[in-house]
Design an enzyme around this catalytic site. Structure first.
Site, PDB file in Angstrom:
ATOM      1  N   SER A 140      68.339  47.491  73.254  1.00 43.22           N
ATOM      2  CA  SER A 140      67.818  47.507  74.620  1.00 43.22           C
ATOM      3  C   SER A 140      66.390  46.736  74.815  1.00 43.22           C
ATOM      4  O   SER A 140      65.889  46.420  74.055  1.00 43.22           O
ATOM      5  CB  SER A 140      67.292  49.150  75.167  1.00 43.22           C
ATOM      6  OG  SER A 140      66.431  49.075  76.116  1.00 43.22           O
ATOM      7  N   TYR A 153      62.248  56.690  74.338  1.00 44.85           N
ATOM      8  CA  TYR A 153      63.465  55.711  74.333  1.00 44.85           C
ATOM      9  C   TYR A 153      63.025  54.396  73.324  1.00 44.85           C
ATOM     10  O   TYR A 153      63.771  53.785  72.837  1.00 44.85           O
ATOM     11  CB  TYR A 153      63.785  55.772  75.826  1.00 44.85           C
ATOM     12  CG  TYR A 153      65.205  54.462  75.644  1.00 44.85           C
ATOM     13  CD1 TYR A 153      66.444  55.018  75.262  1.00 44.85           C
ATOM     14  CD2 TYR A 153      65.017  53.406  76.365  1.00 44.85           C
ATOM     15  CE1 TYR A 153      67.364  54.328  75.364  1.00 44.85           C
ATOM     16  CE2 TYR A 153      66.315  52.612  76.516  1.00 44.85           C
ATOM     17  CZ  TYR A 153      67.470  52.986  76.031  1.00 44.85           C
ATOM     18  OH  TYR A 153      68.588  52.095  75.988  1.00 44.85           O
TER      19      TYR A 153
HETATM   20  N1  LIG Z   1      73.003  51.658  80.849  1.00 44.08           N
HETATM   21  C1  LIG Z   1      71.961  50.739  80.372  1.00 44.08           C
HETATM   22  O1  LIG Z   1      71.367  50.337  81.337  1.00 44.08           O
HETATM   23  C2  LIG Z   1      71.530  50.172  79.166  1.00 44.08           C
HETATM   24  C3  LIG Z   1      70.814  49.174  79.011  1.00 44.08           C
HETATM   25  C4  LIG Z   1      70.404  48.604  77.810  1.00 44.08           C
HETATM   26  C5  LIG Z   1      71.070  49.409  76.762  1.00 44.08           C
HETATM   27  N2  LIG Z   1      71.703  50.339  76.815  1.00 44.08           N
HETATM   28  C6  LIG Z   1      72.271  51.043  75.737  1.00 44.08           C
HETATM   29  O2  LIG Z   1      73.618  50.956  75.647  1.00 44.08           O
HETATM   30  C7  LIG Z   1      74.320  52.092  75.002  1.00 44.08           C
HETATM   31  C8  LIG Z   1      75.340  52.772  75.994  1.00 44.08           C
HETATM   32  O3  LIG Z   1      74.543  53.085  77.046  1.00 44.08           O
HETATM   33  P1  LIG Z   1      75.495  53.543  78.353  1.00 44.08           P
HETATM   34  O4  LIG Z   1      74.650  53.068  79.380  1.00 44.08           O
HETATM   35  O5  LIG Z   1      76.923  53.226  78.102  1.00 44.08           O
HETATM   36  O6  LIG Z   1      75.282  55.065  78.131  1.00 44.08           O
HETATM   37  P2  LIG Z   1      76.216  56.304  78.817  1.00 44.08           P
HETATM   38  O7  LIG Z   1      76.714  55.940  79.899  1.00 44.08           O
HETATM   39  O8  LIG Z   1      75.221  57.696  78.717  1.00 44.08           O
HETATM   40  O9  LIG Z   1      77.001  56.540  77.386  1.00 44.08           O
HETATM   41  C9  LIG Z   1      76.487  57.113  76.133  1.00 44.08           C
HETATM   42  C10 LIG Z   1      77.639  57.801  75.489  1.00 44.08           C
HETATM   43  O10 LIG Z   1      77.135  58.152  74.320  1.00 44.08           O
HETATM   44  C11 LIG Z   1      77.557  59.519  74.006  1.00 44.08           C
HETATM   45  N3  LIG Z   1      76.819  60.487  73.114  1.00 44.08           N
HETATM   46  C12 LIG Z   1      75.545  60.675  73.333  1.00 44.08           C
HETATM   47  N4  LIG Z   1      74.927  61.474  72.436  1.00 44.08           N
HETATM   48  C13 LIG Z   1      75.937  61.547  71.540  1.00 44.08           C
HETATM   49  C14 LIG Z   1      76.173  62.136  70.259  1.00 44.08           C
HETATM   50  N5  LIG Z   1      75.203  63.005  69.735  1.00 44.08           N
HETATM   51  N6  LIG Z   1      77.393  62.168  69.737  1.00 44.08           N
HETATM   52  C15 LIG Z   1      78.484  61.321  70.157  1.00 44.08           C
HETATM   53  N7  LIG Z   1      78.221  60.724  71.318  1.00 44.08           N
HETATM   54  C16 LIG Z   1      77.250  60.777  71.977  1.00 44.08           C
HETATM   55  C17 LIG Z   1      77.505  60.018  75.412  1.00 44.08           C
HETATM   56  O11 LIG Z   1      78.300  61.442  75.494  1.00 44.08           O
HETATM   57  P3  LIG Z   1      77.640  62.425  76.634  1.00 44.08           P
HETATM   58  O12 LIG Z   1      77.554  61.904  77.784  1.00 44.08           O
HETATM   59  O13 LIG Z   1      78.748  63.834  76.302  1.00 44.08           O
HETATM   60  O14 LIG Z   1      76.111  62.770  75.914  1.00 44.08           O
HETATM   61  C18 LIG Z   1      77.983  59.137  76.297  1.00 44.08           C
HETATM   62  O15 LIG Z   1      79.406  59.165  76.525  1.00 44.08           O
HETATM   63  C19 LIG Z   1      73.171  52.932  74.541  1.00 44.08           C
HETATM   64  O16 LIG Z   1      72.831  52.702  73.250  1.00 44.08           O
HETATM   65  C20 LIG Z   1      72.053  52.483  75.666  1.00 44.08           C
HETATM   66  O17 LIG Z   1      70.571  52.884  75.024  1.00 44.08           O
HETATM   67  C21 LIG Z   1      72.335  50.896  78.079  1.00 44.08           C
END
Ligand SMILES: NC(=O)c1ccc[n+]([C@@H]2O[C@H](COP(=O)([O-])OP(=O)(O)OC[C@H]3O[C@@H](n4cnc5c(N)ncnc54)[C@H](OP(=O)(O)O)[C@@H]3O)[C@@H](O)[C@H]2O)c1
Length: 265
Positions: A140, A153
Site C-alpha cells: 500500500s 495498517y
Molecule cells: N482497497 C484499497 O484502496 C487498497 C489500496 C492499496 C492496497 N490495498 C491492499 O490490497 C489488498 C486487497 O485489498 P481489497 O481492497 O481488495 O480488500 P477487501 O476487498 O477487503 O478484500 C480482502 C479480502 O481478504 C480476506 N481476508 C481478510 N482476512 C483474511 C484471513 N484471515 N484469511 C483469509 N482471507 C482473509 C477478506 O475476507 P473477509 O471479507 O471475510 O474478511 C477479503 O475477502 C490488501 O492487502 C490491501 O491492503 C488496498
C-alpha cells in the site's frame, strides 16, 4: 514470464482487488488456488473462474497454522504444487490510535504481515528445490508514506515491504523472485462508509480494481521487484524517504480533515 500453466495461490481472492485479480490471472491461463473466508463468495467466484481455467478453492483463515497447511495441501492435491504465491488478503482500520482495539491491532498484523510470512516460509523449501518460484506481496502507499489514523495498517504495510525487500536480498542468488506491489486507493466497494466519506473529503480518486489487477499481472509477468502504481505515489514515496519533515508539513491540512471522519457512529 508466461503465466499459462503457472499454479498460483491467491489469498483474499473474493475481495475487491482479489476477485479482479483472479479474473485477470484466469485470462492468462494460470491454474488458480483461491483462498478466502466466506463459503458462498468463494463458490460464486469459483463459478466465474471455472469456465476459464483450472481452479480450486480453500475456505481458510490465513492466520491459523492448520489452515495454512490445508491451503498448501489443497494446492498439492489439485495441481501438484504452487509456483506463485500472491499475498493479497489484507485488512485495514481507520481510527485514532488511542481508540484502536487491541484485538484489532493484533489481527491486523497477523493478517497483513505474519500470515504472508508464514505462507512464504511454508512454500519456499519446495520452490528452492524446484529452482523456480515467485512470491508477490500486495502492499500500500501507507507502506512507504505512513498515514495518521492508519497507524497499525501503516505499520503492517511497512513491515510487509521490509519483509519483501529482505527476502528478495536473501534469495538474490536463487531463481525465486519476490515482488512488492503498492496499489493506490482502489474502488473496491468493500470499504466502510467512514472511509469512503473521508476519501471523498480529501479528494482521493480511487483506481478501478480491474485496472489495478491488470497492472499487477503485468508486473508479475515482468518479474518486477517493486512496483508503485501511479506517478504521484512513486514521487511522494521517494520524497518521504528523503525529506520526511516536508511530508509532515504537507499532511497537516489533510490530517485535520481525516480526523473528523474517524468519529463516525
Ligand atoms: N482497497 C484499497 O484502496 C487498497 C489500496 C492499496 C492496497 N490495498 C491492499 O490490497 C489488498 C486487497 O485489498 P481489497 O481492497 O481488495 O480488500 P477487501 O476487498 O477487503 O478484500 C480482502 C479480502 O481478504 C480476506 N481476508 C481478510 N482476512 C483474511 C484471513 N484471515 N484469511 C483469509 N482471507 C482473509 C477478506 O475476507 P473477509 O471479507 O471475510 O474478511 C477479503 O475477502 C490488501 O492487502 C490491501 O491492503 C488496498
Amino acid at each position: 514470464m508466461l503465466l499459462k500453466d503457472q499454479r498460483i495461490l491467491l489469498t483474499g481472492a473474493t475481495g475487491g482487488l482479489g476477485s479482479a485479480l483472479a479474473l485477470e490471472l484466469a485470462k492468462s491461463g494460470a491454474s488458480l488456488g483461491l483462498v478466502d473466508t466466506e463459503y458462498d463468495q468463494l463458490g460464486e467466484l469459483y463459478d466465474k473462474i471455472q469456465p476459464l481455467t483450472d481452479v480450486t478453492t480453500s475456505l481458510a483463515d490465513i492466520t491459523e497454522a492448520e489452515d495454512q497447511q490445508n491451503i498448501i495441501h489443497d494446492m498439492y492435491s489439485a495441481f501438484g504444487g504452487t509456483d506463485i504465491l500472491i499475498n493479497n488478503a489484507g485488512i485495514k482500520d481507520f481510527v485514532e490510535f488511542t481508540e484502536q482495539k487491541p484485538a484489532m491491532m493484533d489481527r491486523l498484523l497477523q493478517v497483513n504481515v505474519i500470515a504472508p510470512m508464514q505462507l512464504s516460509r511454508l512454500l519456499l523449501p519446495d520452490m528452492l528445490c524446484r529452482e523456480s518460484g515467485h512470491i508477490v506481496n500486495i502492499g500500500s502507499p501507507f507502506g512507504s508514506i505512513a498515514s495518521a489514523f492508519f497507524t497499525a495498517y501503516s505499520a503492517s504495510k511497512f513491515a510487509l515491504r521490509g519483509f519483501s525487500e529482505a527476502l528478495r536480498r536473501e534469495l538474490d542468488s536463487t531463481q525465486i523472485n519476490v515482488t512488492y506491489i503498492s496499489p493506490r486507493g482502489i474502488d473496491t466497494a468493500n470499504d466502510a462508509q467512514a472511509l469512503f466519506n473521508m476519501a471523498e473529503a480529501v479528494k482521493l480518486q480511487p483506481d478501478a480494481a480491474d485496472d489495478v489487477a491488470r497492472q499487477i499481472v503485468k508486473a508479475i509477468k515482468k518479474e518486477k521487484k517493486e512496483v508503485y502504481i501511479g506517478l504521484n505515489q512513486t514521487i511522494t514515496s521517494r520524497v518521504n524517504g528523503l525529506i520526511p519533515r516536508l511530508v509532515d508539513f504537507l499532511a497537516v491540512r489533510r490530517n485535520r480533515i481525516m480526523r473528523q471522519y474517524t468519529h463516525h457512529p
